[in-house]
Design an enzyme around this catalytic site. Structure first.
Site, mmCIF file in Angstrom:
data_model
loop_
_atom_site.group_PDB
_atom_site.id
_atom_site.type_symbol
_atom_site.label_atom_id
_atom_site.label_comp_id
_atom_site.label_asym_id
_atom_site.label_seq_id
_atom_site.Cartn_x
_atom_site.Cartn_y
_atom_site.Cartn_z
ATOM 1 N N GLY A 77 6.314 -8.832 -0.636
ATOM 2 C CA GLY A 77 5.775 -9.468 0.570
ATOM 3 C C GLY A 77 4.731 -8.610 1.265
ATOM 4 O O GLY A 77 4.781 -7.387 1.236
ATOM 5 N N ARG A 141 5.547 -10.879 -7.060
ATOM 6 C CA ARG A 141 6.962 -10.505 -7.044
ATOM 7 C C ARG A 141 7.543 -10.228 -8.434
ATOM 8 O O ARG A 141 8.757 -10.095 -8.584
ATOM 9 C CB ARG A 141 7.784 -11.590 -6.334
ATOM 10 C CG ARG A 141 7.409 -11.732 -4.865
ATOM 11 C CD ARG A 141 8.393 -12.581 -4.069
ATOM 12 N NE ARG A 141 7.963 -12.714 -2.693
ATOM 13 C CZ ARG A 141 8.285 -11.848 -1.707
ATOM 14 N NH1 ARG A 141 9.032 -10.798 -1.965
ATOM 15 N NH2 ARG A 141 7.842 -12.047 -0.477
ATOM 16 N N ASP A 172 13.282 -2.164 -3.708
ATOM 17 C CA ASP A 172 13.399 -2.510 -5.119
ATOM 18 C C ASP A 172 12.169 -2.078 -5.918
ATOM 19 O O ASP A 172 12.291 -1.554 -7.032
ATOM 20 C CB ASP A 172 13.612 -4.025 -5.305
ATOM 21 C CG ASP A 172 15.038 -4.433 -4.945
ATOM 22 O OD1 ASP A 172 15.915 -3.539 -4.862
ATOM 23 O OD2 ASP A 172 15.278 -5.636 -4.737
ATOM 24 N N LYS A 198 6.684 0.364 1.788
ATOM 25 C CA LYS A 198 6.144 -0.805 2.472
ATOM 26 C C LYS A 198 7.240 -1.820 2.739
ATOM 27 O O LYS A 198 8.014 -2.124 1.846
ATOM 28 C CB LYS A 198 5.095 -1.463 1.577
ATOM 29 C CG LYS A 198 4.623 -2.824 2.064
ATOM 30 C CD LYS A 198 4.701 -3.926 0.994
ATOM 31 C CE LYS A 198 6.144 -4.304 0.701
ATOM 32 N NZ LYS A 198 6.289 -5.437 -0.186
ATOM 33 N N THR A 199 7.349 -2.318 3.906
ATOM 34 C CA THR A 199 8.061 -3.564 4.234
ATOM 35 C C THR A 199 8.130 -3.763 5.734
ATOM 36 O O THR A 199 8.492 -2.840 6.471
ATOM 37 C CB THR A 199 9.495 -3.654 3.654
ATOM 38 O OG1 THR A 199 10.143 -4.789 4.241
ATOM 39 C CG2 THR A 199 10.337 -2.431 3.965
ATOM 40 N N ILE A 200 7.751 -4.944 6.159
ATOM 41 C CA ILE A 200 7.880 -5.241 7.589
ATOM 42 C C ILE A 200 9.348 -5.238 8.001
ATOM 43 O O ILE A 200 9.668 -5.056 9.167
ATOM 44 C CB ILE A 200 7.262 -6.601 7.994
ATOM 45 C CG1 ILE A 200 7.959 -7.785 7.316
ATOM 46 C CG2 ILE A 200 5.768 -6.625 7.730
ATOM 47 C CD1 ILE A 200 7.667 -9.123 7.991
ATOM 48 N N ASP A 201 10.255 -5.442 7.026
ATOM 49 C CA ASP A 201 11.675 -5.588 7.355
ATOM 50 C C ASP A 201 12.295 -4.320 7.920
ATOM 51 O O ASP A 201 13.349 -4.371 8.549
ATOM 52 C CB ASP A 201 12.466 -6.015 6.115
ATOM 53 C CG ASP A 201 11.931 -7.298 5.507
ATOM 54 O OD1 ASP A 201 11.217 -8.035 6.214
ATOM 55 O OD2 ASP A 201 12.226 -7.573 4.330
ATOM 56 N N GLY A 422 3.053 -12.470 11.360
ATOM 57 C CA GLY A 422 2.974 -11.024 11.551
ATOM 58 C C GLY A 422 2.791 -10.212 10.276
ATOM 59 O O GLY A 422 2.349 -9.070 10.340
#
Lengths: 547, 547
Positions: A77, A141, A172, A198-201, A422
């Site tokens: 993502g 992905r 992952d 990386k990850t907005i989460d 976002g």
């Protein structure tokens, strides 16, 4: 290409770098490392990349480096700042040697396997500095997990004379980067692999990785919107806004937004699970807050809901598991049941406990649970409109309380889901600087011959000048977890810690926020103003890093 | 009260004023005016406030003014900048005489009738400068239309010694302000009434009122979000995003956002009506664009949809009218029909033409049309999820084309509705300046003894310094229209003009935008950067005012 005034002005921004990276650097090696758990198992799986030392870059003497060719991949993502990782990496390898080249693999890891790539020239990189999105080369992905993928990738790597791959991804993707690093090292292919967090989460973080990039910008963008909604809410005083926030399993985004905007309520999935709350418990908690405010004449409020909530409600998890299992084995029979009788049919087939829960769900959600299934036959939890499910159930409960004389008020709800708004926002100064530094650091790890490392930039609550750049062996973050029935080495996913400073801060304030109206309005991300407006990191980071 | 860093920094912003308002001013009167139509009827209804001259303020000699008491009312939906109208008004009357007082009526026009008010002291006003929302005194939708309301209002006006009321609202609220001005003038109560043009919808504008406040900020906020979504869309390349935008009847917001972000498609309700398009025509138009892009391998895109679309589709308008009528007369019988048979029942009762259209609608929308009704028994069109309706119907059409071999591609949709995200955003520099100037101008109209005027600030595409401040007789903007079966004097609502510059610009570009990917990413509103980033008015205004 038409550009907005801000796109044009922002292109000129020069991201801030840690002091140590501004000139020539050398790698200072720390002690050997261990994985966070399951040391023996991880060591056995990663004989070539286990136990490597931590790296920190410090100012050093200028050295001549040969030209290198580097490949870069965007995985999974989107997150704000990906383009700056690439521009930092580009500037880094060009500084090492102006004849170095950067290749971008197209649409994610699949580009490596399918040999789809482009050279990222200075001209192309220039167009994407400080912009959001992953559109420079696209993302995808595809999971890099199998030997034949590794070998297919090696073909194009050899063809292009690539010395190192940089994989920009979440937990992952970084796990897979390490598996690839190990594989190429074992085969002595001479190809280095470096990861970038990386990850907005926000769920890829640990002692050495303070935050994943994109979290800062995404949370600030959502908080801008939530703040605006809260101002509206507090002006018209007639709606409860149920706001669902992206973030997959972890509730970091919801929690960070809560700390930024001070909503009336914020549900934290990890707490719901820890307290073994039922869906009815969650609904009751919200309804109680609505009733308490209504008693003061305040028939309005805001509720933040993490995307992954449903799967953290133990009872819902069990229901979904039974539904998945039942429908997998009885798909044909279920397909014959008339639509109007499906609900009764399902209720008659489930265990008593799950049947009761299923029966308590609003019709739309019940249907979603049985109809919309992914290619593996599983319920698509992400499609469940949790924000509507909760507000519907709150409305039913309040109506019941009204009859019982326990609630006097009006309840009207509005629903929002923020995610795509976002993930590709133009990066905040923090993310622009952090990403550029991560990319630049990756180039230094490559120059120093490292593989199986993740680019690491720490001390991020200090001014960028004082940030500490280095590398962390990816194996150091791993443990063994069961995935699809098999034990696999994976980077530990960081969920919200209930004993961590961000949650504790929230828990200390939330009673007041629920009862009073303590809204904060963060407003839009600013790039040109005073530093306290433009460069402040997330509340989460500030609280976690506070000494 | 906790405040964000931006809230604190922004509080210090001093809105820019037109040069003429910076020192002492005098009112320069123009020629007598006429209403835009129905002059005799309007003149008869407004004997005391018809035909007054246009006013322009120019630099003049300082004059001593007595202290005055002013009441202010926020009417209708929120719009960014309302607080700045109030602070401009406050500063204006204080400059006239430091003993002047400002009273705010609470929660809209109802506050005047119910005698709910508060004095707006310097301390209170200070807290709200340059902030979004109407929370300083709240807003409301009570309509000031009846003599007993006017008289109730006059009671509190007398009690507080109020000389003038300022009503901040949209076209209907300003119409009512004029009716009130006329009433108080006829009764010789000595109470002036001044209006201010507010609405994010952008439909209150004419020769003398270049734009309504809030439109600028709301459109920029929505465009930020749409731009972010477009960047995401162009990175993952797998979704069509259907984005509905607030704005009631008129498509100004959708059109302005389209000019800012260059989406693949934007539906303009006024054009749909002018071309007598059916719902199927709109769906076919979108599906055709999807198919054309798919043929180039681009299975992604963006569609902007104005909130009011459904009612501009002539066939849908007829269907809704028949449904409203039928259900009003047969509510009891309909209530007895089983849910599963309601659709068939309705189809059997409608005229052939409307039955066909009803039968073509997806189930959810068909149900919404018959079930969710407002207190007057009317369909609540605003609740119809047009964005989902259209994407569902596009999916059906594409599946059909696929079978016929006319379409090859994948179609997956995401849905968004932006409204509450922008109505209370902190005002852009433009809205902060414009609103402050409108409020300040209102104080000058009061000082000059005017009533039945709307505060007017023109030449708004020039730097604020060169703006022209004055007043426009509200009757000048009126015509007679049928409302609830009666002819009423109302301010003409400004819909999108298909021969206007903004639509023509869009129409000239849209084929290219549909086929290619020409996305622009406006990014978040900036307050501190270069003027071309921070002070640019909307594209609509720039195009309309271009000489």
């Amino acid at each position: 290409m038409t550009k907005s005034a801000l796109q044009i002005a922002r292109a000129a921004y020069q991201p801030k770098l840690p002091k140590a990276l501004k000139g020539a650097v050398i790698a200072k090696e720390g002690e050997a490392t261990q994985s966070v758990a399951d040391q023996e198992a991880i060591k056995a799986l990663f004989p070539n990349t286990y136990g490597m030392p931590l790296i920190q870059f410090v100012e050093g003497e200028a050295v001549e480096y040969p030209a290198i060719n580097v490949g870069v991949i965007l995985s999974g993502g989107q997150a704000p700042g990906g383009h700056n990782v690439i521009s930092g990496l580009f500037d880094g390898i060009k500084k090492l040697n102006k004849d170095s080249k950067l290749y971008g693999f197209i649409l994610g890891p699949g580009g490596l396997v399918d040999h789809k790539y482009m050279e990222l020239t200075a001209e192309i990189v220039e167009e994407y500095r400080n912009t959001g999105g992953f559109d420079i080369i696209g993302s995808g992905r595809t999971k890099l997990e199998k030997e034949d993928q590794f070998e297919k990738g090696y073909e194009i790597i050899k063809e292009l004379g690539i010395n190192a791959l940089v994989i920009i991804g979440g937990d992952d993707s970084n796990t897979n980067a390490c598996v690839l690093a190990e594989y190429y090292a074992a085969k002595k292919y001479g190809v280095q692999v470096i990861g970038c967090p990386k990850t907005i989460d926000g769920d890829l973080k640990n002692e050495m990785i303070e935050t994943s990039f994109g979290f800062d910008t995404a949370c600030k963008t959502y908080s801008e919107m939530i703040g605006n909604i809260q101002r509206d809410c507090n002006s018209s005083r007639k709606y409860w806004h149920f706001i669902k926030l992206m973030g997959r399993s972890a509730s970091h985004i919801a929690l960070e937004c809560a700390l930024q905007v001070q909503p009336n309520l914020c549900i934290v999935s990890e707490e719901v699970e820890a307290n073994n709350m039922s869906l009815d418990d969650v609904v009751t908690y919200i309804a109680q807050a609505v009733a308490t405010r209504a008693a003061e004449g305040n028939n309005f409020g805001t509720v933040l809901i993490p995307e992954g909530l449903i799967e953290f409600i133990p009872a819902m998890k069990k229901l979904i598991a039974e539904l998945n299992d039942f429908l997998a084995h009885n798909a044909a029979e279920f397909a014959m049941v008339k639509k109007s009788q499906q609900r009764e049919y399902i209720i008659s087939k489930l265990s008593k406990e799950n049947a009761d829960i299923y029966a308590s769900l609003p019709e739309g959600v019940a249907r979603q649970l049985t109809l919309d299934r992914d290619p593996h036959g599983n319920v698509q939890v992400s499609l469940i409109e949790t924000e509507k499910l909760l507000s519907d159930m709150v409305a039913v409960k309040l109506a019941q309380w009204k009859e019982e004389g326990k609630y006097v008020g009006k309840f009207a709800a509005q629903h929002h889901f923020f995610g795509y708004e976002g993930r590709c926002a133009a990066p905040s100064n923090f993310d622009a600087d952090y990403c550029y530094s991560l990319g630049y650091t990756a180039s230094m790890l490559i120059a120093n011959g490292k593989t199986g490392y993740m680019s690491s930039v720490r001390n991020t609550t200090a001014p960028a000048e004082e940030w500490i750049a280095g590398g962390v062996p990816i194996t150091m973050m791993m443990n063994m977890e069961r995935r699809h029935g098999e034990m696999k080495p994976v980077i530990q996913k960081a969920l919200v810690k209930l004993d961590g400073a961000p949650f504790k801060k929230f828990a200390a304030c939330r009673e007041e926020w629920a009862k009073e109206t303590c809204y904060v309005y963060p407003g839009p991300i600013q790039y040109f103003g005073p530093t306290e407006v433009c460069d402040e990191p997330t509340k989460t980071l500030q609280l976690e890093q506070a000494k």
